[in-house]
Scaffold this active site. Sequence first.
Site, PDB file in Angstrom:
ATOM      1  N   HIS A   1      -2.245  -2.874 -10.788  1.00 40.36           N
ATOM      2  CA  HIS A   1      -1.952  -4.175 -11.389  1.00 40.36           C
ATOM      3  C   HIS A   1      -3.108  -4.623 -12.284  1.00 40.36           C
ATOM      4  O   HIS A   1      -2.900  -5.155 -13.390  1.00 40.36           O
ATOM      5  CB  HIS A   1      -1.751  -5.228 -10.300  1.00 40.36           C
ATOM      6  CG  HIS A   1      -0.392  -5.237  -9.672  1.00 40.36           C
ATOM      7  ND1 HIS A   1       0.772  -5.285 -10.407  1.00 40.36           N
ATOM      8  CD2 HIS A   1      -0.014  -5.263  -8.365  1.00 40.36           C
ATOM      9  CE1 HIS A   1       1.813  -5.321  -9.577  1.00 40.36           C
ATOM     10  NE2 HIS A   1       1.366  -5.296  -8.343  1.00 40.36           N
TER      11      HIS A   1
ATOM     12  N   GLU B   1      -3.225  -2.395  -6.046  1.00 42.83           N
ATOM     13  CA  GLU B   1      -3.700  -3.612  -6.703  1.00 42.83           C
ATOM     14  C   GLU B   1      -4.554  -3.289  -7.923  1.00 42.83           C
ATOM     15  O   GLU B   1      -4.556  -4.039  -8.904  1.00 42.83           O
ATOM     16  CB  GLU B   1      -4.470  -4.487  -5.717  1.00 42.83           C
ATOM     17  CG  GLU B   1      -3.628  -5.007  -4.560  1.00 42.83           C
ATOM     18  CD  GLU B   1      -2.381  -5.772  -5.004  1.00 42.83           C
ATOM     19  OE1 GLU B   1      -2.380  -6.337  -6.112  1.00 42.83           O
ATOM     20  OE2 GLU B   1      -1.400  -5.795  -4.240  1.00 42.83           O
TER      21      GLU B   1
END
Length: 683
Positions: free
Chosen positions: A479, A476
């Site tokens: 991202h 994450e």
Amino acid sequence: MTASASPVFDWTGPLGLPHFDAITDADFAPAFEIALIEHDAEIEAIAQNPAAPDFANTLVALELAGDRLSRVSSLFWNRAGTDTNDVIQAFEREIAPRMSRHYSKIAMNKALFARIDTLYRQRATLGLTAEQDRLLERIWKSFIKSGAALDEAGQKRLAEVGERLAGLGAQFGQNVLADERDYLLLLSDEAELAGLSQDLRAAMAAVATDLGHPGKYAVTLSRSIIEPFLASSERRDLRETAFRAWTARGAKGGATDNAALISEIIALRTEKAALLGYDSYAAYKLDDTMAKTPEAVEALLGDVWSRAVRSADIDRAALAQLIAEEGGNHAVAAWDWRHYAEKLKARRFDFSEAELKPYFPLSGMIDACFDVANRLFGLTMTERKDIKGPHKDARVFEVRDRDGEMVATFIADYFARPSKRSGAWMSGMRSQHKLTLPDGSVGERPIITNVMNFSKPAAGQEALLSLNDARTLFHEFGHALHGMLSDVTYPSLAGTSVSRDFVELPSQLYEHWLTVPEILEKHARHTKTGEPIPRALLDKVLAAQTFNAGFAAVEFTASALVDMAWHTAGEKPDPATFEAETLKKLGLPEAIVMRHASPHFLHVFSGEGYSAGYYSYMWSEVLDADAFAAFEETGDPFNAEMAEKLRRHVYAAGGSRDPAELYVAFRGRMPDATAMLAKRGLA
């Protein structure tokens, strides 16, 4: 206070953030009302502009329109996902279809599309930069795929379909959340806790106390609880009970059952694709991706599937032997696999997850994430404890470049709670761009969030992660870096605004640096002694990376193949029958289930984002394995030249160029699957 003066619109806090603590649930409805009316007026002004269309008065104007709607939307959907309640959920069911209706109206504005279409047909003569040409192409295609070229009747029906799908998706997600929130298996005596590590017991005790059951231990359906429980509990009966509840989310009958919603969603998506001239919904969704066609996806998944099933069958036999050695007289069931796989891993590699977790405190893994970003891209993350985030558990960081220049604001919300939907995700509260704003300022820095669902430890205790949890953290944050490092002119091309099967490259690639030895040696330190992870244990961890690879590949690929099956042409019976028949044709091993069964497949049914697109994780895995190999070939996982290429052509480029073109600019060639299959132990 007037609606226009709503705290939702006041982003004058430190680092340009809103004053989160001033925003109440009741503020959202009037703020949406103002923002929607304002956006309507902005769109109408562009569409009815008497001047001939040009790039500035049409496309740039579109890029700047709807700023306040974007702000209220980002705040509302963050709250709906991370701290929901009955008021928020009721408004979510109301606003989701209304937003769909709003954007359908824009996409079907004939005067607006006429201006865009004129520019698109003249694009070769407009003297556009490559980024401007890309923006024009993507906006024109998005209008076409939203029905701009349909007749009035077709547009009306497409808008109705979109509105209904938005409402169904919101309800689907709320049903899954309700099933997760309402399930609780309370344990108390030592016999029920057999096999559970002390840190897992502590996490379960903390959850039980929070839910009003002090002195008990709670098994919930949060992955951070259920997966380690299934792996370590010696109580087969309790494993079965918890596993059946976990896999029954959205399929329990009653008010939260998702079967009827799935049937209607699939029917409406099929109709939507037909209205737009596509053979199937999958063909519609894949039209602007790297894969391009369902056949290309099925070819990749089919190759991996056959290899994965063979590998899983070998592992199943080893697990069955282990059960027999322990005196068991049962076959390997789905609620047994994780448990005996953990025992088999401990035997083969002489370590267990419980032995490993003390070396993976959350604080150390956050530092590891930030250290990698510093080594690769020169970023420095500084926590601002003086700034309140959107929830009391959320942490705010300012992000600066090598020269001290502010790059972005990062907000991280790490811990599970009943009001938060499951899973882990990144989102942008504000996108990066370089346009001149109405007040004369130029550009905006991104505000990026990461949301996790790690078990919150008892007060004063350190949260301990599994290796998979640590990978999720790195994933994450990859991202997040895609959003934070964005360096484009236009917000529609910023950060993660790329094709679905390219968006996972920056996140999955970032996972590779977690297991770089020098990162683990520096940051994987025992939570009590501070000692680094022993080299012998580290070697075992690295050697075990492909252990149980068949299981992991089967449960993922089954989900991806069922997703594609739902969205290709053909009649569909009721959801349970269709899923079962599809898995039977595939030959799903009896002891493995889909990672995400259809009734709780949030990626696919709670919105259209990953519908006919769950495969993209594996497509991106081909890219990420090949991309990391580029660093390995230099002999330096932090090679400065490769890192600069990676930043410029992947993390900073957003959707400014075609993804295949970006990848070749970084790597020098297109990827192949060799590195991915080797990484998974399936070569």
